[in-house]
Design a protein around this motif. Structure first.
Motif, PDB file in Angstrom:
ATOM      1  N   PHE A   1      63.270  57.366  57.445  1.00 38.56           N
ATOM      2  CA  PHE A   1      62.141  56.446  57.342  1.00 38.56           C
ATOM      3  C   PHE A   1      61.993  55.993  55.899  1.00 38.56           C
ATOM      4  CE2 PHE A   1      57.704  55.353  56.699  1.00 38.56           C
ATOM      5  CZ  PHE A   1      57.403  54.627  57.824  1.00 38.56           C
ATOM      6  N   GLY A   2      61.860  54.681  55.695  1.00 38.21           N
ATOM      7  CA  GLY A   2      61.782  54.175  54.329  1.00 38.21           C
ATOM      8  C   GLY A   2      60.850  52.985  54.208  1.00 38.21           C
ATOM      9  N   LYS A   3      60.951  52.310  53.081  1.00 40.34           N
ATOM     10  CA  LYS A   3      60.088  51.155  52.792  1.00 40.34           C
ATOM     11  C   LYS A   3      60.170  50.072  53.865  1.00 40.34           C
ATOM     12  CE  LYS A   3      60.390  51.868  47.806  1.00 40.34           C
ATOM     13  NZ  LYS A   3      60.906  51.324  46.531  1.00 40.34           N
ATOM     14  N   PRO A   4      61.375  49.759  54.387  1.00 39.92           N
ATOM     15  CA  PRO A   4      61.419  48.719  55.432  1.00 39.92           C
ATOM     16  C   PRO A   4      60.619  49.105  56.680  1.00 39.92           C
ATOM     17  CG  PRO A   4      63.618  49.117  54.557  1.00 39.92           C
ATOM     18  CD  PRO A   4      62.725  50.189  53.999  1.00 39.92           C
ATOM     19  N   HIS A   5      60.644  50.403  57.024  1.00 36.29           N
ATOM     20  CA  HIS A   5      59.887  50.847  58.194  1.00 36.29           C
ATOM     21  C   HIS A   5      58.382  50.752  57.922  1.00 36.29           C
ATOM     22  CE1 HIS A   5      63.844  52.901  58.457  1.00 36.29           C
ATOM     23  NE2 HIS A   5      63.766  52.378  59.671  1.00 36.29           N
ATOM     24  N   ALA A   6      57.982  51.122  56.715  1.00 31.99           N
ATOM     25  CA  ALA A   6      56.565  51.000  56.334  1.00 31.99           C
ATOM     26  C   ALA A   6      56.130  49.540  56.385  1.00 31.99           C
ATOM     27  CB  ALA A   6      56.342  51.587  54.942  1.00 31.99           C
ATOM     28  N   LEU A   7      56.990  48.635  55.925  1.00 34.68           N
ATOM     29  CA  LEU A   7      56.670  47.210  55.967  1.00 34.68           C
ATOM     30  C   LEU A   7      56.518  46.739  57.410  1.00 34.68           C
ATOM     31  CD1 LEU A   7      56.182  44.662  54.286  1.00 34.68           C
ATOM     32  CD2 LEU A   7      58.643  44.225  54.382  1.00 34.68           C
ATOM     33  N   GLY A   8      57.325  47.261  58.315  1.00 38.24           N
ATOM     34  CA  GLY A   8      57.195  46.925  59.734  1.00 38.24           C
ATOM     35  C   GLY A   8      55.856  47.373  60.290  1.00 38.24           C
TER      36      GLY A   8
ATOM     37  N   PRO B   1      68.296  47.678  46.373  1.00 42.54           N
ATOM     38  CA  PRO B   1      67.007  47.002  46.501  1.00 42.54           C
ATOM     39  C   PRO B   1      66.161  47.068  45.222  1.00 42.54           C
ATOM     40  CG  PRO B   1      67.418  48.373  48.418  1.00 42.54           C
ATOM     41  CD  PRO B   1      68.496  48.691  47.408  1.00 42.54           C
ATOM     42  N   ASP B   2      66.500  47.991  44.328  1.00 43.22           N
ATOM     43  CA  ASP B   2      65.736  48.134  43.080  1.00 43.22           C
ATOM     44  C   ASP B   2      66.252  47.246  41.958  1.00 43.22           C
ATOM     45  OD1 ASP B   2      64.080  50.092  44.237  1.00 43.22           O
ATOM     46  OD2 ASP B   2      65.614  51.613  43.902  1.00 43.22           O
ATOM     47  N   ASP B   3      67.273  46.452  42.238  1.00 45.18           N
ATOM     48  CA  ASP B   3      67.836  45.561  41.225  1.00 45.18           C
ATOM     49  C   ASP B   3      66.739  44.636  40.685  1.00 45.18           C
ATOM     50  OD1 ASP B   3      69.101  42.962  40.269  1.00 45.18           O
ATOM     51  OD2 ASP B   3      70.911  44.143  40.657  1.00 45.18           O
ATOM     52  N   PRO B   4      66.637  44.487  39.376  1.00 45.78           N
ATOM     53  CA  PRO B   4      65.584  43.640  38.789  1.00 45.78           C
ATOM     54  C   PRO B   4      65.608  42.192  39.287  1.00 45.78           C
ATOM     55  CG  PRO B   4      66.682  44.916  37.074  1.00 45.78           C
ATOM     56  CD  PRO B   4      67.435  45.151  38.348  1.00 45.78           C
TER      57      PRO B   4
END
Length: 161
Positions: free
Chosen positions: A62-69, A128-131
């Protein structure tokens, strides 16, 4: 294909339909609305994208994309309540800006996934953390805020007439 699973391909194709529908409505009407067929397509495909996204674990668990969903589905729930006039005079604002917010939520993974996968032989970003990704998302957020202000002003003007 592009490092995507079968579910990832279906998820991506459906998300493209949602983004296309949202784009058409934002350009044509200045807002996304349930009151027309394209708006219904946008809502249904957005819900399907969120649900299919829960089955994708490209970066582990579970990660940021799931939280965004989850956040997107919550915002759609709030938008539904606003459509039912549960927020009184603020309902039109909550509905309009809420739909625009869900469109911005489509843009975040769209930028991230595209930049970390394309071009195939040398993706634009390594993570995904690329500036550069963060800057692109920041610019899109500023555009969302400007658009939300313009939508609120239009609604405010419509309320006075």
């Amino acid at each position: 294909m592009f490092g995507l699973t079968s579910l990832g391909i279906v998820h991506t194709l459906i998300s493209l339909v949602a983004v296309a529908a949202g784009t058409i409505l934002l350009i044509r009407d200045g807002k996304i609305s349930w009151d027309n067929n394209i708006g219904k397509i946008y809502v249904f495909t957005t819900i399907i994208v969120c649900l299919t996204g829960f089955g994708i674990f490209q970066h582990g668990g579970f990660g940021k994309p799931h939280a965004l969903g989850i956040i997107t589905l919550l915002v759609l729930g709030i938008v539904y309540a606003a459509n039912q006039k549960k927020f009184g005079k603020a309902s039109a604002y909550v509905e309009t800006i809420g739909y625009s917010m869900t469109f911005f939520f489509h843009i975040v993974p769209g930028i991230t996934e595209s930049a970390t996968r394309l071009p195939l032989d040398a993706p634009l970003a390594s993570s995904p953390d690329d500036p550069r990704i963060q800057m692109a998302i920041g610019i899109c957020f500023i555009l969302f805020v400007i658009g939300a202000v313009l939508q609120a002003r239009k609604l405010s003007g419509a309320a006075k007439t």
